[in-house]
Write a protein that holds these residues in place. Structure first.
Motif, PDB file in Angstrom:
ATOM      1  N   LEU A 254      64.045 -36.241  53.092  1.00 48.19           N
ATOM      2  CA  LEU A 254      63.729 -34.825  53.283  1.00 48.19           C
ATOM      3  C   LEU A 254      62.488 -34.424  52.488  1.00 48.19           C
ATOM      4  O   LEU A 254      61.608 -33.713  52.985  1.00 48.19           O
ATOM      5  CB  LEU A 254      64.921 -33.966  52.873  1.00 48.19           C
ATOM      6  CG  LEU A 254      66.173 -34.050  53.749  1.00 48.19           C
ATOM      7  CD1 LEU A 254      67.360 -33.408  53.040  1.00 48.19           C
ATOM      8  CD2 LEU A 254      65.936 -33.382  55.097  1.00 48.19           C
ATOM      9  N   LEU A 255      62.426 -34.876  51.241  1.00 48.93           N
ATOM     10  CA  LEU A 255      61.284 -34.540  50.389  1.00 48.93           C
ATOM     11  C   LEU A 255      59.991 -35.167  50.912  1.00 48.93           C
ATOM     12  O   LEU A 255      58.948 -34.499  51.007  1.00 48.93           O
ATOM     13  CB  LEU A 255      61.540 -35.011  48.962  1.00 48.93           C
ATOM     14  CG  LEU A 255      62.631 -34.268  48.183  1.00 48.93           C
ATOM     15  CD1 LEU A 255      63.002 -35.046  46.927  1.00 48.93           C
ATOM     16  CD2 LEU A 255      62.178 -32.852  47.823  1.00 48.93           C
ATOM     17  N   LEU A 256      60.065 -36.440  51.276  1.00 48.44           N
ATOM     18  CA  LEU A 256      58.874 -37.142  51.731  1.00 48.44           C
ATOM     19  C   LEU A 256      58.401 -36.614  53.079  1.00 48.44           C
ATOM     20  O   LEU A 256      57.194 -36.530  53.328  1.00 48.44           O
ATOM     21  CB  LEU A 256      59.165 -38.644  51.807  1.00 48.44           C
ATOM     22  CG  LEU A 256      59.364 -39.308  50.439  1.00 48.44           C
ATOM     23  CD1 LEU A 256      60.088 -40.635  50.596  1.00 48.44           C
ATOM     24  CD2 LEU A 256      58.037 -39.494  49.719  1.00 48.44           C
ATOM     25  N   ARG A 257      59.340 -36.224  53.926  1.00 45.49           N
ATOM     26  CA  ARG A 257      58.949 -35.651  55.203  1.00 45.49           C
ATOM     27  C   ARG A 257      58.199 -34.341  55.001  1.00 45.49           C
ATOM     28  O   ARG A 257      57.210 -34.057  55.674  1.00 45.49           O
ATOM     29  CB  ARG A 257      60.175 -35.441  56.092  1.00 45.49           C
ATOM     30  CG  ARG A 257      59.782 -35.199  57.552  1.00 45.49           C
ATOM     31  CD  ARG A 257      60.978 -35.061  58.443  1.00 45.49           C
ATOM     32  NE  ARG A 257      61.503 -33.706  58.429  1.00 45.49           N
ATOM     33  CZ  ARG A 257      62.209 -33.187  59.441  1.00 45.49           C
ATOM     34  NH1 ARG A 257      62.478 -33.928  60.499  1.00 45.49           N
ATOM     35  NH2 ARG A 257      62.658 -31.955  59.383  1.00 45.49           N
ATOM     36  N   ARG A 258      58.671 -33.534  54.033  1.00 38.83           N
ATOM     37  CA  ARG A 258      57.977 -32.270  53.754  1.00 38.83           C
ATOM     38  C   ARG A 258      56.588 -32.519  53.182  1.00 38.83           C
ATOM     39  O   ARG A 258      55.624 -31.819  53.526  1.00 38.83           O
ATOM     40  CB  ARG A 258      58.819 -31.422  52.795  1.00 38.83           C
ATOM     41  CG  ARG A 258      58.134 -30.132  52.396  1.00 38.83           C
ATOM     42  CD  ARG A 258      57.784 -29.262  53.604  1.00 38.83           C
ATOM     43  NE  ARG A 258      56.796 -28.243  53.281  1.00 38.83           N
ATOM     44  CZ  ARG A 258      55.686 -28.025  53.975  1.00 38.83           C
ATOM     45  NH1 ARG A 258      55.388 -28.752  55.035  1.00 38.83           N
ATOM     46  NH2 ARG A 258      54.847 -27.080  53.605  1.00 38.83           N
ATOM     47  N   ILE A 265      50.330 -35.485  57.742  1.00 31.94           N
ATOM     48  CA  ILE A 265      50.557 -36.905  58.010  1.00 31.94           C
ATOM     49  C   ILE A 265      51.848 -37.061  58.812  1.00 31.94           C
ATOM     50  O   ILE A 265      52.850 -36.403  58.534  1.00 31.94           O
ATOM     51  CB  ILE A 265      50.659 -37.705  56.692  1.00 31.94           C
ATOM     52  CG1 ILE A 265      49.349 -37.587  55.906  1.00 31.94           C
ATOM     53  CG2 ILE A 265      51.016 -39.165  56.950  1.00 31.94           C
ATOM     54  CD1 ILE A 265      49.435 -38.144  54.500  1.00 31.94           C
ATOM     55  N   THR A 266      51.821 -37.941  59.789  1.00 30.45           N
ATOM     56  CA  THR A 266      53.024 -38.245  60.558  1.00 30.45           C
ATOM     57  C   THR A 266      53.621 -39.538  60.040  1.00 30.45           C
ATOM     58  O   THR A 266      52.929 -40.563  59.955  1.00 30.45           O
ATOM     59  CB  THR A 266      52.694 -38.404  62.056  1.00 30.45           C
ATOM     60  OG1 THR A 266      52.133 -37.173  62.528  1.00 30.45           O
ATOM     61  CG2 THR A 266      53.962 -38.723  62.860  1.00 30.45           C
ATOM     62  N   LEU A 267      54.894 -39.496  59.677  1.00 34.91           N
ATOM     63  CA  LEU A 267      55.575 -40.698  59.220  1.00 34.91           C
ATOM     64  C   LEU A 267      56.088 -41.464  60.434  1.00 34.91           C
ATOM     65  O   LEU A 267      56.987 -40.995  61.129  1.00 34.91           O
ATOM     66  CB  LEU A 267      56.742 -40.343  58.301  1.00 34.91           C
ATOM     67  CG  LEU A 267      56.403 -39.840  56.901  1.00 34.91           C
ATOM     68  CD1 LEU A 267      57.687 -39.502  56.144  1.00 34.91           C
ATOM     69  CD2 LEU A 267      55.617 -40.880  56.119  1.00 34.91           C
ATOM     70  N   PRO A 268      55.556 -42.664  60.710  1.00 33.29           N
ATOM     71  CA  PRO A 268      56.062 -43.451  61.836  1.00 33.29           C
ATOM     72  C   PRO A 268      57.421 -44.057  61.513  1.00 33.29           C
ATOM     73  O   PRO A 268      57.845 -44.085  60.355  1.00 33.29           O
ATOM     74  CB  PRO A 268      55.007 -44.547  61.989  1.00 33.29           C
ATOM     75  CG  PRO A 268      54.457 -44.720  60.606  1.00 33.29           C
ATOM     76  CD  PRO A 268      54.473 -43.345  59.987  1.00 33.29           C
TER      77      PRO A 268
END
Length: 282
Positions: A254-258, A265-268
């Motif tokens: 949750l933190l890294l996605r925010r 940046i889009t996390l693949p």
């Protein structure tokens, strides 16, 4: 901005959404500071773990406090360098550093205090954090005043005011709302406070509304972990306060996605090997 994520997504699904390589890239040349209690210490530990390997925290890693080193980090102040205790004056400062990553943790028992002012002075002197992940609630409302509301509200205002004045506008500040407590709490720093146990979980709900509303008003990002984990209580530890490795990996996601959203940046999707190790439960 209040971050609400679909509560139907399970912690195991969250684990599959973040990998060691992604975290290395996302936090490249970033300085991340984590402020708060023992749950926030585990937030710090899981980020340090992810910077090095695709592996859950072990039960002993979650339980330990004040150790000289955790996964190549170092204890800067407090902990076993002084004395391990459950008092409001307990200190623990940890740091993990590489050529391209810096993550620091400060243990705090009150959202605003002379000690918190000294931490803010650290920020003034530099370096300036790129991300600050903070929570302070359970200690604030249980260890200082029986009628805690006005004192806590005043301290929140003072902390948010000074934090905004110290940090550059580009610093991302994430306020973690306190996770659900059980009706019965066993052990730890709350063990001697039997008279407060019957209503503490309800006090936390009230305090969460207060701190989340104020944090949002000051322009901080609010991550509502109480909402996120209200249907995931099977991942709460037997003491009724702490959480297992699966829950902490979901918090990291949750933190890294925010962070990724804030930086455009889009996390693949990570490789299928992520999470191969089965975590041990409390």
């Amino acid at each position: 901005m209040v971050l609400i994520v679909d509560h139907r997504k399970s912690p195991n699904e969250a684990l599959k959404s973040v990998s060691h390589q992604q975290v290395l890239t996302l936090l490249h040349n970033k300085f991340v500071v984590v402020l708060g209690d023992s749950i926030q210490r585990s937030v710090y530990k899981d980020l340090v773990q992810l910077l090095q390997k695709d592996k859950y925290l072990s039960e002993s890693q979650l339980r330990r406090k004040g150790e000289r080193s955790f996964e190549q980090d170092c204890l800067v102040e407090g902990g076993c360098l002084s004395s391990l205790h459950n008092g409001t004056g307990y200190r623990e400062v940890r740091q993990y550093q590489t050529d391209h990553h810096l993550v620091r943790f400060y243990f705090v028992t009150r959202v605003y205090s002379p000690y918190m002012k000294s931490i803010l002075n650290d920020f003034r002197r530099g370096p300036k954090p790129d991300v600050v992940i903070v929570n302070s609630c359970v200690w604030d409302i249980s260890r200082y005043h029986s009628e805690w509301t006005e004192d806590y509200k005043k301290n929140l205002h003072q902390f948010f005011d000074e934090l905004k004045g110290v940090l550059p506008v580009e610093t991302l500040v994430l306020w973690n709302v306190t996770m659900p407590l059980a009706e019965r709490i066993r052990g730890g720093f709350l063990a001697e406070m039997e008279h407060k146990m019957s209503h503490l979980r309800l006090d936390v709900i009230e305090a969460n509304f207060l701190n989340g509303t104020l944090a949002d008003g000051y322009g901080l990002d609010v991550l509502d972990l109480h909402f996120q984990f209200r249907f995931s209580l099977q991942h709460r530890a037997k003491d009724g306060v702490h959480w297992n490795a699966v829950a902490h990996r979901r918090i990291s996601w949750l933190l890294l996605r925010r962070m990724a959203q804030a930086w455009g940046i889009t996390l693949p999707c990570p490789p299928a090997s992520v999470g191969r190790q089965k975590p041990r439960y409390f």
